[in-house]
Design a protein around this motif. Structure first.
Motif, PDB file in Angstrom:
ATOM      1  N   ALA A 210      20.957  55.987 -42.820  1.00 15.86           N
ATOM      2  CA  ALA A 210      21.037  57.259 -41.923  1.00 15.86           C
ATOM      3  C   ALA A 210      19.590  58.009 -41.533  1.00 15.86           C
ATOM      4  CB  ALA A 210      21.494  58.953 -42.336  1.00 15.86           C
ATOM      5  N   ALA A 211      18.576  58.038 -43.004  1.00 15.80           N
ATOM      6  CA  ALA A 211      17.431  59.456 -42.799  1.00 15.80           C
ATOM      7  C   ALA A 211      16.356  58.522 -43.409  1.00 15.80           C
ATOM      8  CB  ALA A 211      17.752  60.372 -43.247  1.00 15.80           C
ATOM      9  N   VAL A 212      15.347  58.386 -43.308  1.00 13.89           N
ATOM     10  CA  VAL A 212      14.554  58.270 -44.619  1.00 13.89           C
ATOM     11  C   VAL A 212      13.165  59.640 -44.510  1.00 13.89           C
ATOM     12  CG1 VAL A 212      12.268  56.725 -44.798  1.00 13.89           C
ATOM     13  CG2 VAL A 212      14.041  55.836 -43.534  1.00 13.89           C
ATOM     14  N   PHE A 213      13.515  60.480 -45.562  1.00 13.33           N
ATOM     15  CA  PHE A 213      12.754  61.054 -46.211  1.00 13.33           C
ATOM     16  C   PHE A 213      11.199  61.082 -46.548  1.00 13.33           C
ATOM     17  CE2 PHE A 213      16.285  63.545 -45.289  1.00 13.33           C
ATOM     18  CZ  PHE A 213      16.401  64.362 -45.703  1.00 13.33           C
ATOM     19  N   LEU A 214      10.075  61.462 -46.063  1.00 13.02           N
ATOM     20  CA  LEU A 214       8.566  61.269 -46.800  1.00 13.02           C
ATOM     21  C   LEU A 214       8.059  62.207 -46.316  1.00 13.02           C
ATOM     22  CD1 LEU A 214       8.208  57.829 -44.367  1.00 13.02           C
ATOM     23  CD2 LEU A 214       8.721  57.770 -46.406  1.00 13.02           C
ATOM     24  N   GLU A 215       7.378  62.089 -48.092  1.00 16.00           N
ATOM     25  CA  GLU A 215       5.724  63.438 -48.037  1.00 16.00           C
ATOM     26  C   GLU A 215       4.930  63.133 -47.352  1.00 16.00           C
ATOM     27  OE1 GLU A 215       6.182  65.968 -52.304  1.00 16.00           O
ATOM     28  OE2 GLU A 215       7.427  63.748 -52.080  1.00 16.00           O
ATOM     29  N   PRO A 216       3.937  63.345 -46.001  1.00 15.92           N
ATOM     30  CA  PRO A 216       2.707  62.315 -45.848  1.00 15.92           C
ATOM     31  C   PRO A 216       1.541  62.627 -47.310  1.00 15.92           C
ATOM     32  CG  PRO A 216       3.226  64.661 -43.740  1.00 15.92           C
ATOM     33  CD  PRO A 216       4.376  64.756 -45.635  1.00 15.92           C
ATOM     34  N   ILE A 217       1.677  63.842 -48.205  1.00 16.96           N
ATOM     35  CA  ILE A 217       0.930  63.451 -48.987  1.00 16.96           C
ATOM     36  C   ILE A 217       2.081  64.578 -50.228  1.00 16.96           C
ATOM     37  CG2 ILE A 217      -0.895  64.317 -50.305  1.00 16.96           C
ATOM     38  CD1 ILE A 217      -2.950  64.793 -47.737  1.00 16.96           C
ATOM     39  N   ALA A 233       4.860  52.736 -39.385  1.00 15.80           N
ATOM     40  CA  ALA A 233       5.622  51.523 -39.878  1.00 15.80           C
ATOM     41  C   ALA A 233       7.328  51.822 -39.808  1.00 15.80           C
ATOM     42  CB  ALA A 233       5.508  50.308 -40.794  1.00 15.80           C
ATOM     43  N   ALA A 234       7.762  53.433 -40.898  1.00 14.16           N
ATOM     44  CA  ALA A 234       8.766  54.492 -41.145  1.00 14.16           C
ATOM     45  C   ALA A 234       8.972  54.295 -39.800  1.00 14.16           C
ATOM     46  CB  ALA A 234       8.075  55.507 -42.053  1.00 14.16           C
ATOM     47  N   LEU A 245      13.700  60.188 -39.195  1.00 16.25           N
ATOM     48  CA  LEU A 245      12.503  60.136 -39.731  1.00 16.25           C
ATOM     49  C   LEU A 245      12.404  61.460 -40.259  1.00 16.25           C
ATOM     50  CD1 LEU A 245      10.533  58.399 -41.617  1.00 16.25           C
ATOM     51  CD2 LEU A 245       8.755  58.938 -38.932  1.00 16.25           C
ATOM     52  N   ILE A 246      12.394  62.015 -40.801  1.00 17.96           N
ATOM     53  CA  ILE A 246      12.765  63.473 -41.377  1.00 17.96           C
ATOM     54  C   ILE A 246      11.067  63.364 -42.853  1.00 17.96           C
ATOM     55  CG2 ILE A 246      13.200  65.270 -43.245  1.00 17.96           C
ATOM     56  CD1 ILE A 246      15.950  64.276 -41.880  1.00 17.96           C
ATOM     57  N   LEU A 247       9.959  65.023 -41.960  1.00 14.71           N
ATOM     58  CA  LEU A 247       8.931  64.885 -42.951  1.00 14.71           C
ATOM     59  C   LEU A 247       8.640  65.899 -43.745  1.00 14.71           C
ATOM     60  CD1 LEU A 247       6.257  62.920 -40.279  1.00 14.71           C
ATOM     61  CD2 LEU A 247       7.469  62.348 -42.442  1.00 14.71           C
ATOM     62  N   ASP A 248       8.653  66.125 -44.777  1.00 13.84           N
ATOM     63  CA  ASP A 248       9.000  67.414 -45.104  1.00 13.84           C
ATOM     64  C   ASP A 248       7.214  67.138 -45.424  1.00 13.84           C
ATOM     65  OD1 ASP A 248       8.658  69.157 -47.698  1.00 13.84           O
ATOM     66  OD2 ASP A 248       9.796  68.261 -49.128  1.00 13.84           O
ATOM     67  N   GLU A 249       6.932  68.519 -45.068  1.00 12.66           N
ATOM     68  CA  GLU A 249       5.527  68.905 -44.604  1.00 12.66           C
ATOM     69  C   GLU A 249       5.733  70.939 -44.970  1.00 12.66           C
ATOM     70  OE1 GLU A 249       2.481  68.262 -42.815  1.00 12.66           O
ATOM     71  OE2 GLU A 249       3.280  66.907 -41.806  1.00 12.66           O
ATOM     72  N   GLY A 267      -0.272  59.794 -35.163  1.00 14.06           N
ATOM     73  CA  GLY A 267       0.577  59.251 -33.685  1.00 14.06           C
ATOM     74  C   GLY A 267       1.469  58.600 -33.324  1.00 14.06           C
ATOM     75  N   ILE A 268       2.427  59.689 -34.073  1.00 12.01           N
ATOM     76  CA  ILE A 268       3.963  59.142 -34.042  1.00 12.01           C
ATOM     77  C   ILE A 268       4.868  60.943 -33.972  1.00 12.01           C
ATOM     78  CG2 ILE A 268       3.966  57.669 -35.973  1.00 12.01           C
ATOM     79  CD1 ILE A 268       4.796  59.541 -38.170  1.00 12.01           C
ATOM     80  N   MET A 269       5.552  60.939 -33.636  1.00 12.41           N
ATOM     81  CA  MET A 269       6.758  61.985 -33.052  1.00 12.41           C
ATOM     82  C   MET A 269       7.968  61.662 -34.291  1.00 12.41           C
ATOM     83  SD  MET A 269       7.092  64.931 -31.534  1.00 12.41           S
ATOM     84  CE  MET A 269       6.498  64.857 -31.075  1.00 12.41           C
ATOM     85  N   PRO A 270       8.094  62.466 -35.345  1.00 11.21           N
ATOM     86  CA  PRO A 270       9.091  62.257 -36.466  1.00 11.21           C
ATOM     87  C   PRO A 270      10.790  62.663 -35.628  1.00 11.21           C
ATOM     88  CG  PRO A 270       7.859  64.058 -36.745  1.00 11.21           C
ATOM     89  CD  PRO A 270       7.199  63.637 -35.739  1.00 11.21           C
ATOM     90  N   ASP A 271      11.477  62.653 -36.296  1.00  7.61           N
ATOM     91  CA  ASP A 271      13.194  62.816 -36.092  1.00  7.61           C
ATOM     92  C   ASP A 271      13.064  64.976 -36.354  1.00  7.61           C
ATOM     93  OD1 ASP A 271      13.965  60.868 -34.397  1.00  7.61           O
ATOM     94  OD2 ASP A 271      14.019  59.886 -35.634  1.00  7.61           O
ATOM     95  N   ALA A 272      12.347  65.105 -37.298  1.00  7.52           N
ATOM     96  CA  ALA A 272      12.369  66.626 -38.088  1.00  7.52           C
ATOM     97  C   ALA A 272      11.382  66.671 -38.935  1.00  7.52           C
ATOM     98  CB  ALA A 272      13.878  66.600 -38.696  1.00  7.52           C
ATOM     99  N   VAL A 273      10.880  68.281 -39.175  1.00  8.74           N
ATOM    100  CA  VAL A 273      10.247  68.015 -40.831  1.00  8.74           C
ATOM    101  C   VAL A 273      10.262  69.376 -40.442  1.00  8.74           C
ATOM    102  CG1 VAL A 273       7.681  69.400 -40.726  1.00  8.74           C
ATOM    103  CG2 VAL A 273       8.246  67.453 -39.056  1.00  8.74           C
ATOM    104  N   THR A 274      10.549  69.413 -41.887  1.00 12.16           N
ATOM    105  CA  THR A 274      10.204  70.993 -42.856  1.00 12.16           C
ATOM    106  C   THR A 274       9.098  71.557 -42.905  1.00 12.16           C
ATOM    107  OG1 THR A 274      10.655  69.945 -44.601  1.00 12.16           O
ATOM    108  CG2 THR A 274      13.077  69.744 -43.874  1.00 12.16           C
ATOM    109  N   LEU A 275       9.219  72.967 -43.114  1.00 11.71           N
ATOM    110  CA  LEU A 275       7.761  73.839 -43.611  1.00 11.71           C
ATOM    111  C   LEU A 275       8.486  75.068 -43.957  1.00 11.71           C
ATOM    112  CD1 LEU A 275       6.508  74.047 -39.403  1.00 11.71           C
ATOM    113  CD2 LEU A 275       5.187  72.202 -41.531  1.00 11.71           C
TER     114      LEU A 275
END
Length: 423
Positions: A210-217, A233-234, A245-249, A267-275
């Motif tokens: 359903a989703a991949v959660f990633l922290e860029p760092i 790649a993700a 693709l959900i990025l935890d920022e 150079g990507i557009m994720p589906d969601a970002v958390t702040l």
């Protein structure tokens, strides 16, 4: 001191009518703390009573250079005059309205965040009170991405070393066993795969995800950036299989790396970002940004909510923080001072590796003395953090100057030696 670092005497503020902040030693406050507060954080390292810019003072009058910024929260340091005046003005006008109503500051902040994120049409914002709450909302968003037909999307992928928060959904995404084990069983379906391994990611992401959660760092893992190409790649894998693709920022966003989002250069557009963290400049606020109409419509009316999220004071604080970061060109300072710190740290004997971007920096030592470095640093007047036995993390206010950074760099060899002598 400049107008941005002028200290306020706590004894001369209205708070003094409620709490006598002067005339009590730190040891007395710590004793009262242990008698009245849960011990979930252990014993506090110091009792802090006031701050100005990048400096804070404890109850015994000792001054410290804050190189942790409330764990990447105090983007503009302490007691920033513009942020303070905006918060005070808003609170004196309208403090809370509940989610039955909205306010101009809430709408304006949502629009500003979507602008900074270069979000496409149909994108939306959900406001929370913290990073873990933003990730809880993202977890629920992922659960709504169920797919159709015979193949149902039930799995969520996260990385080894991940930290996404401590509430139950966010904790299920978090990898550290010491955090997870006491509260099992956690919400199911989360699979942790090796950090930075594109082949492992390819093997894990299929039509059941359903989703991949990633922290860029990864901040809590010692400031570990994802390797180049991993986010791209993700994005390709999730787009192909229908996963989000959900990025935890939470830790890396709002200028922390010298960019509004650490993922900008991918150079990507994720589906969601958390702040969260730096978003409110010290005032609690978090946000989930969803990109595009399809993702933004996954959560419908009644499927999520919050009483305090997006209240007028929190959103005013965030607007003030973003305005100050832009108008004072703070992101350029982040890039310059961060590069200076990383370069100088790498040249110090006993430092074996330096990682990070902007003013989110992790560096490894040649001995298991990081906790001792934290203590020796406090004694020398510096606040740092140790996410691991050999790792030191720096996440100072984004207004840190080169001159302030140099005082730490000059003192660090002696701090490290003190820690080694005590071990």
């Amino acid at each position: 001191m400049s107008k941005h670092t002028a200290a306020v005497d706590p004894a001369a503020t209205p708070v003094a009518e409620l709490v006598e902040t002067t005339g009590h030693a730190g040891s007395e406050w710590l004793s009262r703390y242990s008698s009245s507060l849960m011990g979930v954080f252990g014993a506090p390292q110091r009792v802090l009573v006031r701050g100005a810019g990048c400096l804070v003072w404890d109850a015994d009058g000792k001054e410290y250079l804050d190189l942790l910024g409330g764990i990447a929260v105090n983007a503009l340091g302490h007691a920033h005059p513009f942020v303070t005046s905006v918060i005070s003005s808003q609170l004196a006008t309208l403090g809370h309205v509940s989610n039955f109503f909205t306010s101009p500051t809430q709408v304006a902040l949502a629009e500003k965040l979507l602008e900074l994120a270069q979000a496409p049409a149909g994108s939306k914002v959900f406001f929370s009170n913290s990073g873990t709450e933003a990730n809880e909302a993202a977890f629920k968003l992922a659960r709504r991405n169920t797919g159709t037909g015979d193949t149902r999307r039930t799995k969520i992928i996260a990385l080894e070393g991940a930290f996404h928060g401590r509430t139950m959904g966010a904790l299920a995404l978090t990898a550290k066993e010491a955090y997870r084990t006491p509260f099992e069983p956690l919400p199911g379906g989360v699979v942790h795969i090796p950090f930075g391994d594109v082949e492992a990611l390819k093997a894990a992401v299929d039509e059941t995800v359903a989703a991949v959660f990633l922290e860029p760092i990864q901040g809590e893992a010692g400031v570990r950036p994802l390797p180049p190409g991993y986010l791209k790649a993700a994005r390709e894998l999730t787009a192909r299989t229908g996963a989000l693709l959900i990025l935890d920022e939470v830790q890396t966003g709002i200028g922390r790396t010298g960019k509004w989002l650490a993922s900008e250069d991918a150079g990507i557009m994720p589906d969601a970002v958390t702040l969260a963290k730096g978003l409110g400049g010290g005032f609690p606020i978090g946000a989930l940004l969803t990109f595009g109409e399809q993702t933004s419509s996954l959560l419908s009316a009644g499927q999520h909510g919050t009483t305090f999220g997006g209240n007028p004071v929190a959103t005013a604080a965030a607007l003030a923080t973003l305005h100050a970061l832009e108008s004072q060109h703070v992101l350029a300072n982040v890039a310059a001072v961060g590069e200076h710190l990383r370069s100088a740290l790498a040249a110090i004997p006993g430092v074996t590796e330096v990682r990070g971007e902007g003013l989110l920096i992790g560096f490894d030592l040649d001995a298991d003395v990081a906790p001792g470095v934290v203590q020796a640093g406090l004694d020398a007047g510096f606040i740092v953090n140790s996410p691991g036995p050999r790792t030191i993390r720096l996440a100072p206010p984004l207004i840190l100057t080169t001159a302030q950074a140099d005082t730490f760099l000059a003192a660090f060899p002696a701090i490290l030696q003190t820690a080694k002598d005590a071990s």
